[in-house]
Design a protein around this motif. Structure first.
Motif, short mmCIF file in Angstrom:
data_model
loop_
_atom_site.label_atom_id
_atom_site.label_comp_id
_atom_site.label_asym_id
_atom_site.label_seq_id
_atom_site.Cartn_x
_atom_site.Cartn_y
_atom_site.Cartn_z
N ALA A 91 -2.35 -2.71 -8.26
CA ALA A 91 -1.54 -1.67 -7.61
C ALA A 91 -0.27 -1.38 -8.40
O ALA A 91 0.37 -0.37 -8.18
N ALA A 92 0.11 -2.24 -9.33
CA ALA A 92 1.34 -2.05 -10.09
C ALA A 92 1.16 -1.02 -11.21
O ALA A 92 2.14 -0.56 -11.77
N SER A 93 -0.06 -0.66 -11.54
CA SER A 93 -0.30 0.33 -12.57
C SER A 93 0.26 1.68 -12.14
O SER A 93 -0.05 2.16 -11.05
N PRO A 94 1.10 2.32 -12.97
CA PRO A 94 1.68 3.61 -12.58
C PRO A 94 0.62 4.67 -12.28
O PRO A 94 0.76 5.43 -11.34
N LEU A 95 -0.43 4.73 -13.09
CA LEU A 95 -1.47 5.72 -12.84
C LEU A 95 -2.21 5.45 -11.54
O LEU A 95 -2.53 6.38 -10.79
N ARG A 96 -2.47 4.20 -11.26
CA ARG A 96 -3.14 3.85 -10.00
C ARG A 96 -2.25 4.20 -8.82
O ARG A 96 -2.72 4.70 -7.81
N THR A 97 -0.96 3.96 -8.95
CA THR A 97 -0.03 4.28 -7.88
C THR A 97 -0.01 5.78 -7.61
O THR A 97 -0.05 6.22 -6.46
N ILE A 98 0.02 6.58 -8.67
CA ILE A 98 0.00 8.03 -8.52
C ILE A 98 -1.32 8.48 -7.90
O ILE A 98 -1.34 9.29 -6.98
N ARG A 99 -2.43 7.94 -8.40
CA ARG A 99 -3.73 8.30 -7.85
C ARG A 99 -3.82 7.98 -6.38
O ARG A 99 -4.28 8.77 -5.56
N ASP A 100 -3.35 6.79 -6.00
CA ASP A 100 -3.41 6.38 -4.59
C ASP A 100 -2.52 7.27 -3.72
O ASP A 100 -2.89 7.62 -2.61
N ALA A 101 -1.34 7.62 -4.24
CA ALA A 101 -0.44 8.48 -3.48
C ALA A 101 -1.07 9.86 -3.26
O ALA A 101 -0.97 10.44 -2.17
N LEU A 102 -1.72 10.40 -4.29
CA LEU A 102 -2.37 11.70 -4.16
C LEU A 102 -3.55 11.62 -3.19
O LEU A 102 -3.74 12.52 -2.36
N ALA A 103 -4.33 10.56 -3.27
CA ALA A 103 -5.45 10.39 -2.35
C ALA A 103 -4.96 10.30 -0.92
O ALA A 103 -5.55 10.89 0.00
N LEU A 104 -3.88 9.58 -0.71
CA LEU A 104 -3.32 9.44 0.62
C LEU A 104 -2.79 10.78 1.13
O LEU A 104 -2.98 11.14 2.29
N ALA A 105 -2.16 11.55 0.25
CA ALA A 105 -1.66 12.87 0.65
C ALA A 105 -2.81 13.77 1.08
O ALA A 105 -2.70 14.52 2.05
N LEU A 106 -3.94 13.69 0.39
CA LEU A 106 -5.11 14.47 0.77
C LEU A 106 -5.64 14.05 2.13
O LEU A 106 -6.02 14.89 2.95
#
Length: 114
Positions: A91-106
């Motif tokens: 979860a500390a990976s910046p790209l994973r964090t961004i991906r997860d945030a976008l998925a959650l926003a969807l």
């Protein structure tokens, strides 16, 4: 919860229900296990990724079935991370964090509009 896909985010209530435990225990575990970092949205609403759910299940198993103490579980998880070569939680990976945030926003957008 049965109608969610395997890779879907889970709320703290869903995870607590799945393990038959109160939500405050999961919040406490977040303070004791640095590896456990569910996504938090406005109002501190927690969303657990599949990896978070797997970690919670592992902690639950070690504490409640195998008889470990909190300190023992911390040590066990640390040793498992070293053995697996996972020095930094995924979860500390910046790209994973961004991906997860976008998925959650969807997910949130679909819930509001659907």
């Amino acid at each position: 919860m049965a109608d969610k896909a395997a890779g879907a985010f889970r709320t703290i209530g869903e995870v607590a229900e799945m393990l038959d435990m109160p939500q405050h225990i999961l919040r406490y575990w977040e303070t004791r296990f640095p590896q456990l970092k569910p996504l938090q949205r406005a109002g501190n609403r927690r969303y657990y990724r599949p990896a978070d759910v797997a970690l919670v299940e592992r902690i639950h198993q070690l504490l409640n079935r195998d008889g470990y103490t909190i300190k023992g579980v911390q040590k066990q998880l640390s040793e498992e991370a070293k053995k697996d070569g996972a020095a930094v939680p995924a979860a500390a990976s910046p790209l994973r964090t961004i991906r997860d945030a976008l998925a959650l926003a969807l997910v949130e957008d679909a819930r509001r509009t659907g």
